[in-house]
Write an enzyme that holds these catalytic residues in place. Structure first.
Site, PDB file in Angstrom:
ATOM      1  N   SER A  89       0.887  -1.267   0.069  1.00 39.96           N
ATOM      2  CA  SER A  89      -0.124   0.172   0.003  1.00 39.96           C
ATOM      3  C   SER A  89       0.999   1.324  -0.052  1.00 39.96           C
ATOM      4  O   SER A  89       0.505   2.191  -0.322  1.00 39.96           O
ATOM      5  CB  SER A  89      -0.728   0.068   1.237  1.00 39.96           C
ATOM      6  OG  SER A  89      -1.694  -1.026   1.292  1.00 39.96           O
ATOM      7  N   HIS A 118      -1.006  -2.844  -7.123  1.00 45.74           N
ATOM      8  CA  HIS A 118      -1.799  -2.512  -5.787  1.00 45.74           C
ATOM      9  C   HIS A 118      -3.254  -2.939  -6.132  1.00 45.74           C
ATOM     10  O   HIS A 118      -3.721  -1.976  -6.693  1.00 45.74           O
ATOM     11  CB  HIS A 118      -1.495  -1.091  -5.262  1.00 45.74           C
ATOM     12  CG  HIS A 118      -1.978  -0.639  -4.194  1.00 45.74           C
ATOM     13  ND1 HIS A 118      -2.425   0.648  -3.771  1.00 45.74           N
ATOM     14  CD2 HIS A 118      -2.643  -1.573  -3.033  1.00 45.74           C
ATOM     15  CE1 HIS A 118      -2.924   0.517  -2.744  1.00 45.74           C
ATOM     16  NE2 HIS A 118      -3.172  -0.395  -2.336  1.00 45.74           N
ATOM     17  N   GLU A 134      -3.626  -0.149  -9.029  1.00 43.20           N
ATOM     18  CA  GLU A 134      -2.706   0.997  -9.130  1.00 43.20           C
ATOM     19  C   GLU A 134      -1.335   0.205  -9.360  1.00 43.20           C
ATOM     20  O   GLU A 134      -0.768  -0.364  -8.682  1.00 43.20           O
ATOM     21  CB  GLU A 134      -2.841   1.694  -7.968  1.00 43.20           C
ATOM     22  CG  GLU A 134      -2.025   2.929  -7.958  1.00 43.20           C
ATOM     23  CD  GLU A 134      -2.240   3.600  -6.384  1.00 43.20           C
ATOM     24  OE1 GLU A 134      -2.283   3.000  -5.454  1.00 43.20           O
ATOM     25  OE2 GLU A 134      -2.094   4.833  -6.463  1.00 43.20           O
TER      26      GLU A 134
HETATM   27  N1  LIG Z   1      -6.214  -4.775   3.663  1.00 43.26           N
HETATM   28  C1  LIG Z   1      -6.292  -4.157   2.625  1.00 43.26           C
HETATM   29  O1  LIG Z   1      -7.311  -3.368   2.593  1.00 43.26           O
HETATM   30  C2  LIG Z   1      -5.168  -3.896   1.654  1.00 43.26           C
HETATM   31  C3  LIG Z   1      -5.393  -3.188   0.520  1.00 43.26           C
HETATM   32  C4  LIG Z   1      -4.550  -3.299  -0.594  1.00 43.26           C
HETATM   33  C5  LIG Z   1      -3.280  -3.681  -0.150  1.00 43.26           C
HETATM   34  N2  LIG Z   1      -2.909  -4.105   1.018  1.00 43.26           N
HETATM   35  C6  LIG Z   1      -1.670  -4.541   1.393  1.00 43.26           C
HETATM   36  O2  LIG Z   1      -1.594  -5.887   1.075  1.00 43.26           O
HETATM   37  C7  LIG Z   1      -0.366  -6.688   2.122  1.00 43.26           C
HETATM   38  C8  LIG Z   1      -1.312  -7.599   2.998  1.00 43.26           C
HETATM   39  O3  LIG Z   1      -2.287  -6.789   3.652  1.00 43.26           O
HETATM   40  P1  LIG Z   1      -3.355  -7.898   4.280  1.00 43.26           P
HETATM   41  O4  LIG Z   1      -4.458  -7.038   4.749  1.00 43.26           O
HETATM   42  O5  LIG Z   1      -3.867  -9.036   3.400  1.00 43.26           O
HETATM   43  O6  LIG Z   1      -2.574  -8.140   5.575  1.00 43.26           O
HETATM   44  P2  LIG Z   1      -2.918  -9.537   6.571  1.00 43.26           P
HETATM   45  O7  LIG Z   1      -2.028  -9.124   7.855  1.00 43.26           O
HETATM   46  O8  LIG Z   1      -4.394  -9.804   6.627  1.00 43.26           O
HETATM   47  O9  LIG Z   1      -2.086 -10.700   5.792  1.00 43.26           O
HETATM   48  C9  LIG Z   1      -0.784 -10.766   5.445  1.00 43.26           C
HETATM   49  C10 LIG Z   1      -0.285 -12.269   5.290  1.00 43.26           C
HETATM   50  O10 LIG Z   1       1.235 -12.279   5.263  1.00 43.26           O
HETATM   51  C11 LIG Z   1       1.603 -13.607   5.866  1.00 43.26           C
HETATM   52  N3  LIG Z   1       2.780 -13.196   6.088  1.00 43.26           N
HETATM   53  C12 LIG Z   1       3.547 -12.656   6.856  1.00 43.26           C
HETATM   54  N4  LIG Z   1       5.137 -12.572   6.734  1.00 43.26           N
HETATM   55  C13 LIG Z   1       5.317 -13.461   5.772  1.00 43.26           C
HETATM   56  C14 LIG Z   1       6.282 -13.798   5.044  1.00 43.26           C
HETATM   57  N5  LIG Z   1       7.595 -13.283   5.372  1.00 43.26           N
HETATM   58  N6  LIG Z   1       6.194 -14.630   3.694  1.00 43.26           N
HETATM   59  C15 LIG Z   1       4.923 -14.911   3.248  1.00 43.26           C
HETATM   60  N7  LIG Z   1       3.837 -14.603   4.037  1.00 43.26           N
HETATM   61  C16 LIG Z   1       4.038 -13.889   5.211  1.00 43.26           C
HETATM   62  C17 LIG Z   1       0.673 -13.379   7.052  1.00 43.26           C
HETATM   63  O11 LIG Z   1       0.721 -14.785   7.669  1.00 43.26           O
HETATM   64  C18 LIG Z   1      -0.672 -13.323   6.619  1.00 43.26           C
HETATM   65  O12 LIG Z   1      -1.488 -13.992   6.236  1.00 43.26           O
HETATM   66  C19 LIG Z   1       0.032  -5.325   2.730  1.00 43.26           C
HETATM   67  O13 LIG Z   1       1.330  -5.068   1.934  1.00 43.26           O
HETATM   68  C20 LIG Z   1      -1.019  -4.219   2.596  1.00 43.26           C
HETATM   69  O14 LIG Z   1      -0.482  -3.119   2.610  1.00 43.26           O
HETATM   70  C21 LIG Z   1      -3.686  -4.205   1.699  1.00 43.26           C
END
Ligand SMILES: NC(=O)c1ccc[n+]([C@@H]2O[C@H](COP(=O)([O-])OP(=O)(O)OC[C@H]3O[C@@H](n4cnc5c(N)ncnc54)[C@H](O)[C@@H]3O)[C@@H](O)[C@H]2O)c1
Length: 260
Positions: A96, A117, A129
């Site tokens: 993000s 993104h 994005e």
């Molecule tokens: N939540 C949102 O609305 C949103 C929207 C767009 C982008 N993002 C981006 O997406 C990414 C994930 O966000 P999320 O909300 O899904 O987070 P989340 O915490 O729900 O999930 C993250 C996952 O990554 C795993 N993880 C952690 N370290 C790891 C590693 N070293 N190798 C492999 N897996 C690993 C965790 O076990 C977890 O299942 C972030 O970069 C976030 O900024 C999130």
């Protein structure tokens, strides 16, 4: 997000390997995909047949990374991916806010590193994005723009500056809503009702923060604050305190609102 991305990529007919080292995470992702595909009237079994859980990174044409919003963790993953994926593969991040250029610098192929993104929920929201790091090649950007369209999404390009476009606008909005709550201007329900009905947003900023995850919101505000150097981007203390308390939003059952 990883599960949502795997779902839309598999729904386009491509094979996906899904990796998450934390116990139960992949199973939770698969269960969410099953529910989402059923809701969308898609062919659940045929789509899920294309998604294979794997114990570690595997050779593939493309990696789409969606791990926690932590620069050190992402850089480490990109370093490992650079060693495991074939040299012509593209390494994309769903970050993000973390600079694509710094993820690219952790690899020996900065021309093949790019931001892809997606938006939450991935199967429903149509924007991708696309962010070019300093060294991202035209070919890499073109391949990701084409893939996004092929997944049925509309891509829009942004430069690699903190928060890109989407979170540069969204996070200060959420942060200001948290300040309104902290200062007792209104209840969480009224803050969200005002934004929903007043601005015709599908959900209010506090409910949206709960959907995104309050830990992720704080991490993004920290990147904006540090990267742009302006105190207006400092995370609201209430947002940070909720995250510290484990009130992460929907994923933990409680954030600004209660989901239990
Ligand atoms: N939540 C949102 O609305 C949103 C929207 C767009 C982008 N993002 C981006 O997406 C990414 C994930 O966000 P999320 O909300 O899904 O987070 P989340 O915490 O729900 O999930 C993250 C996952 O990554 C795993 N993880 C952690 N370290 C790891 C590693 N070293 N190798 C492999 N897996 C690993 C965790 O076990 C977890 O299942 C972030 O970069 C976030 O900024 C999130």
């Amino acid at each position: 997000m990883g599960g949502g991305i795997a779902q839309v990529v598999a729904a386009s007919g491509r094979r996906v390997s899904l990796h998450d080292p934390y116990p139960g995470a992949v199973d939770r992702g698969l269960a969410a995909m099953r529910k989402s595909l059923a809701r969308l009237d898609a062919d659940v079994d045929a789509t899920l047949a294309l998604v294979g859980p794997v114990d570690d990174l595997v050779a593939a044409d493309l990696m789409i990374e969606a791990i926690v919003e932590d620069p050190a963790a992402k850089e480490e993953l990109f370093r490992r991916a650079d060693a495991v994926l074939p040299p012509e593969a593209i390494l994309a991040s769903n970050t993000s806010s973390i600079p694509i250029t710094s993820l690219a610098a952790a690899t020996g192929r900065p021309d093949r590193v790019v931001g892809m993104h997606f938006f939450n929920p991935v199967p429903v929201l149509n924007l991708v994005e696309v962010i070019r790091g300093l060294e991202t090649s035209d070919e890499t950007a073109a391949a990701i723009l084409e893939l996004a369209r092929d997944l049925g999404k509309t891509p829009a390009e942004a430069r690699d500056l903190p928060g890109f476009v989407s979170n540069r606008i969204l996070m200060p909005f959420i942060n200001e809503a948290a300040y309104a709550l902290l200062e007792g201007v209104a209840t969480p329900e009224d803050i969200d009702t005002i934004a929903k009905l007043g601005f015709a947003h599908p959900m209010g900023p506090l409910a949206l923060a709960d959907l995104i995850g309050l830990d992720t919101c704080v991490a993004i505000m920290d990147v904006l604050h540090e990267g742009l150097g302006d105190p207006k981007y400092a995370p609201c203390p209430l947002l940070r305190q909720y995250a510290q308390a484990g009130r992460l939003g929907r994923k933990s059952g409680r954030g600004f609102h209660d989901y239990t």
